[in-house]
Design an enzyme around this catalytic site. Structure first.
Site, PDB file in Angstrom:
ATOM      1  N   SER A   1      32.283   4.042  49.248  1.00  0.00           N
ATOM      2  CA  SER A   1      32.249   4.542  47.966  1.00  0.00           C
ATOM      3  C   SER A   1      33.053   5.776  47.720  1.00  0.00           C
ATOM      4  CB  SER A   1      30.628   4.253  47.489  1.00  0.00           C
ATOM      5  OG  SER A   1      30.849   4.287  46.048  1.00  0.00           O
ATOM      6  N   HIS A   2      32.170   6.642  46.893  1.00  0.00           N
ATOM      7  CA  HIS A   2      32.856   7.847  46.463  1.00  0.00           C
ATOM      8  C   HIS A   2      32.845   8.965  47.427  1.00  0.00           C
ATOM      9  CE1 HIS A   2      28.537   7.155  46.059  1.00  0.00           C
ATOM     10  NE2 HIS A   2      28.321   8.580  46.147  1.00  0.00           N
TER      11      HIS A   2
ATOM     12  N   ASP B   1      36.032   5.186  41.186  1.00  0.00           N
ATOM     13  CA  ASP B   1      35.850   5.877  42.329  1.00  0.00           C
ATOM     14  C   ASP B   1      36.463   5.450  43.856  1.00  0.00           C
ATOM     15  OD1 ASP B   1      34.315   3.462  42.706  1.00  0.00           O
ATOM     16  OD2 ASP B   1      32.813   4.398  44.116  1.00  0.00           O
TER      17      ASP B   1
ATOM     18  N   ASP C   1      35.967   2.849  45.920  1.00  0.00           N
ATOM     19  CA  ASP C   1      36.118   1.801  46.117  1.00  0.00           C
ATOM     20  C   ASP C   1      35.975   0.755  44.696  1.00  0.00           C
ATOM     21  OD1 ASP C   1      33.373   2.388  45.764  1.00  0.00           O
ATOM     22  OD2 ASP C   1      32.740   0.451  46.663  1.00  0.00           O
TER      23      ASP C   1
ATOM     24  N   ASP D   1      34.116   0.738  42.067  1.00  0.00           N
ATOM     25  CA  ASP D   1      32.937   0.057  41.293  1.00  0.00           C
ATOM     26  C   ASP D   1      32.164   0.890  40.502  1.00  0.00           C
ATOM     27  OD1 ASP D   1      32.033   1.700  43.279  1.00  0.00           O
ATOM     28  OD2 ASP D   1      30.496   0.190  44.083  1.00  0.00           O
ATOM     29  N   ARG D   2      32.581   2.473  40.556  1.00  0.00           N
ATOM     30  CA  ARG D   2      32.103   3.346  39.468  1.00  0.00           C
ATOM     31  C   ARG D   2      33.054   3.662  38.427  1.00  0.00           C
ATOM     32  NH1 ARG D   2      28.460   8.045  42.406  1.00  0.00           N
ATOM     33  NH2 ARG D   2      27.269   6.650  43.655  1.00  0.00           N
TER      34      ARG D   2
ATOM     35  N   LYS E   1      28.750  -3.484  40.732  1.00  0.00           N
ATOM     36  CA  LYS E   1      29.205  -2.762  39.558  1.00  0.00           C
ATOM     37  C   LYS E   1      30.758  -3.006  39.597  1.00  0.00           C
ATOM     38  CE  LYS E   1      28.189   1.693  41.871  1.00  0.00           C
ATOM     39  NZ  LYS E   1      26.993   1.583  42.564  1.00  0.00           N
TER      40      LYS E   1
HETATM   41  C1  G1P Z   1      23.834   6.517  44.630  1.00  0.00           C
HETATM   42  C2  G1P Z   1      23.295   6.228  43.320  1.00  0.00           C
HETATM   43  C3  G1P Z   1      22.796   4.738  43.048  1.00  0.00           C
HETATM   44  C4  G1P Z   1      24.116   4.007  43.429  1.00  0.00           C
HETATM   45  C5  G1P Z   1      24.544   4.001  45.189  1.00  0.00           C
HETATM   46  C6  G1P Z   1      25.593   3.173  45.600  1.00  0.00           C
HETATM   47  O1  G1P Z   1      22.784   6.115  45.902  1.00  0.00           O
HETATM   48  O2  G1P Z   1      22.330   7.075  43.170  1.00  0.00           O
HETATM   49  O3  G1P Z   1      22.680   4.733  41.913  1.00  0.00           O
HETATM   50  O4  G1P Z   1      23.550   2.531  43.448  1.00  0.00           O
HETATM   51  O5  G1P Z   1      24.782   5.512  45.219  1.00  0.00           O
HETATM   52  O6  G1P Z   1      26.888   3.467  44.687  1.00  0.00           O
HETATM   53  P1  G1P Z   1      21.905   7.366  46.423  1.00  0.00           P
HETATM   54  O7  G1P Z   1      22.728   8.238  47.061  1.00  0.00           O
HETATM   55  O8  G1P Z   1      21.099   7.858  45.060  1.00  0.00           O
HETATM   56  O9  G1P Z   1      20.756   6.582  47.118  1.00  0.00           O
HETATM   57 ZN    ZN Z   2      31.613   2.935  44.819  1.00  0.00          ZN
END
Ligand code: G1P
Ligand code: ZN
Length: 543
Positions: free
Chosen positions: A113-114, A277, A279, A281-282, A376
């Site tokens: 992801s990010h 981000d 991938d 989704d954000r 998302k």
């Molecule tokens: C974080 C975000 C959460 C999101 C997840 C995946 O998770 O807070 O809302 O769904 O990334 O993108 P966390 O690191 O808080 O468990």
């Molecule tokens: Zn992501």
């Protein structure tokens, strides 16, 4: 070409977190590590003999190697057909859509992801089920249990395939269909939003910047914004996906998407700014000199849903993760819609979406989405905003301010303490949990505690229960402090503190957020003993 059975031993650390298994690349590169996890998916899941399996990732370092391994294991396990994005690339929402569109047995997404990418950074693998969404806890538990008992995996002895050539390739008896990563997804967006109106908006001189952060959404944004919607070339910046995201941290928030934020707050700011981000989704959305919090974005989208053709007169309700601000709740109450509070993580929205209880959902962590997929979706949110802007022809700031005047403003911030010592972080949460029993009724500064608990979620669709989802401290006036530990970090623990206060008075809607929340921030610090327990004087990231 033969199937080989390779002897292996379990790894103890393959429990998926908030969003799949995330580790440093170096961990995934250990012999048998990725293989064990992938074999455990095949050992616990079904349907891949007859329905296609979708595979793709965000293009980060190790994506290509991982895909070649996955193809060999899939073929050896009797998978009939794989749908693969060209170059091994699919955004996470695009995988979700492909699974649904092609009635696939599921999908394997390669992404962290990010989190940053590169040889010394992060990688991840996630399994999505036939509804297109992240596997529910009982599925991830089954996969995890399998990883703890695995003693072999199967692999087809066959060379790497060319991932870049669109068309069909055989890997043993398995067909690999390499498809355009963007087209189906862009077609879906065209069904949901009024592209003609948005095209007219761009023609009228409306200016936008989309920052793809050198991550997966570059090609998607170029096709949709610049090709199909006629936004001028150059609207999409940092649009070429790179294995290390150009040394960046592909997380669309004011800290990591600073270049975009500076531009939107600068002298020649365009009307609208957005970023996505690693991938895809954000999302983060900004107006000229104006930042929209993700919680407000969800509320504004909900309040304006009828402006988008794909949502007109069909929204049943909304869900938000527990730490997300309660702004959307106010809209739902006024419109008479269902409203749910779920634990953090997109997987908890799946049942509600599948059952038609909700149409829209979101998280404070820059995640917004709907029932069009089961993830998302960053670009989707950006297009929703464009559709609203094209219809209302007001600035982003005007739209949000008007929203606050109608519903009140939920001031909101999140303070993250990253890479904290795990024992200290767990101790802090344990102490808060223990304090919950005695907090209600106590005055804290000018606030009085209404309730204090460790959030527990009873899924209304399948009755499953998820415990220990975060400490909530609610005050009599509706303000809240929430503490939880991240389930996605790869180094030590990340402590997240979410702070929210409601303000009905429009005369007080233009305060600086940190100032508006200053007293609550102080209470949150002292209540948890953050300095004493973590040795930290200030958060790593404030959003
Ligand atoms: C974080 C975000 C959460 C999101 C997840 C995946 O998770 O807070 O809302 O769904 O990334 O993108 P966390 O690191 O808080 O468990
Ligand atoms: Zn992501």
């Amino acid at each position: 070409m033969s199937v080989e059975t390779i002897a292996s031993q379990p790894f103890q650390d393959q429990k998926p977190g908030t969003s799949g298994l995330r580790k440093k690349v170096k961990v995934f590169e250990k012999p048998h590590y990725l293989e064990n996890f992938v074999q455990s998916i095949f050992d616990t899941q079904d349907g891949y003999q007859n329905a296609p399996l979708v595979v793709g990732g965000d293009g980060r370092y190790y994506n290509r190697q991982a895909i070649q391994k996955i193809l060999r294991i899939a073929a050896a396990n009797g998978c009939g057909r794989v749908l693969l994005g060209q170059g091994g690339i699919f955004s996470t929402p695009a995988v979700s859509h492909m699974i649904r569109k092609h009635n696939a047995c599921g999908g394997i997404i390669l992404s962290a992801s990010h989190n940053p990418g590169g040889p010394d950074e992060d990688f991840g693998i996630k399994f999505n089920t036939p509804n297109g969404g992240p596997a529910a806890e009982k599925v991830t538990e089954a996969i995890y249990t399998a990883t703890l008992h695995i003693n072999r995996y199967r692999v087809l002895d066959t060379p790497d395939i060319d991932l870049d050539q669109i068309g069909t390739t055989q890997v043993g008896d398995m067909q690999v269909e390499i498809v355009d990563s963007v087209r189906d997804y862009a077609d879906l967006m065209e069904q949901l939003f009024d592209f003609e109106r948005i095209r007219a908006l761009f023609q009228s001189g409306f200016r936008m910047r989309f920052d793809a952060m050198h991550a997966v959404t570059g090609p998607y944004a170029r096709e949709i914004l610049e090709q199909r919607l006629g936004a001028p070339a150059g609207t999409v910046v940092n649009g070429v996906p790179l294995e290390d995201f150009g040394h960046g941290h592909p997380d669309p928030n004011l800290v990591y998407a600073k270049e975009l934020a500076d531009h939107l707050f600068g002298p020649d700011a365009p009307d609208f700014g957005a970023a996505s981000d690693g991938d895809g989704d954000r999302n983060m959305v900004l107006g000229r000199h104006f930042f929209v919090t993700p919680s407000d974005s969800l509320a504004v989208i909900l309040a304006n849903a009828d402006l988008a053709p794909g949502y007109r007169s069909r929204v049943t309700g909304v869900a938000r993760s527990m730490p997300t601000s309660q702004a959307a709740d106010r809209v739902a109450a006024k419109l008479g819609l269902n409203c749910y509070e779920t634990p953090t993580g997109w997987k908890f929205f799946g049942n509600l979406l599948d059952a038609g209880k909700i149409t829209l959902c979101g998280e404070e962590s820059f995640g917004t989405g709907s029932d069009h997929v089961r993830e998302k979706d960053g670009l989707w949110a950006v297009l929703f905003w464009l559709n609203i802007l094209a219809e209302r022809r007001q600035s982003v700031a005007e739209i949000v301010r008007e929203h606050w005047r109608s519903y009140g403003r939920n001031y909101y911030t999140r303070h993250d303490y990253e890479a904290v010592d795990s024992t200290a972080a767990n101790g802090l949460i344990d102490a808060l949990r223990a304090a919950c029993a005695t907090l209600p009724g106590q005055p804290l500064g000018s606030y009085t505690v209404d309730y204090a608990d460790d959030f527990r979620y009873l899924d209304p669709i399948d009755d499953s229960v998820s415990e220990k989802q975060g400490i909530r401290i609610g005050f009599k006036d509706g303000s809240r402090i929430v503490y939880r530990l991240s389930g996605t970090g790869t180094e030590g623990a990340t402590l997240r503190i979410y702070i929210e206060a409601y303000e009905a008075d429009p005369a007080k809607h233009d305060l600086d957020t940190q100032q508006a929340l200053a007293e609550l921030i102080g209470i949150a610090d002292s209540l948890a003993g953050i300095r004493k327990r973590t040795g930290r004087n200030e958060p790593t990231v404030i959003t």
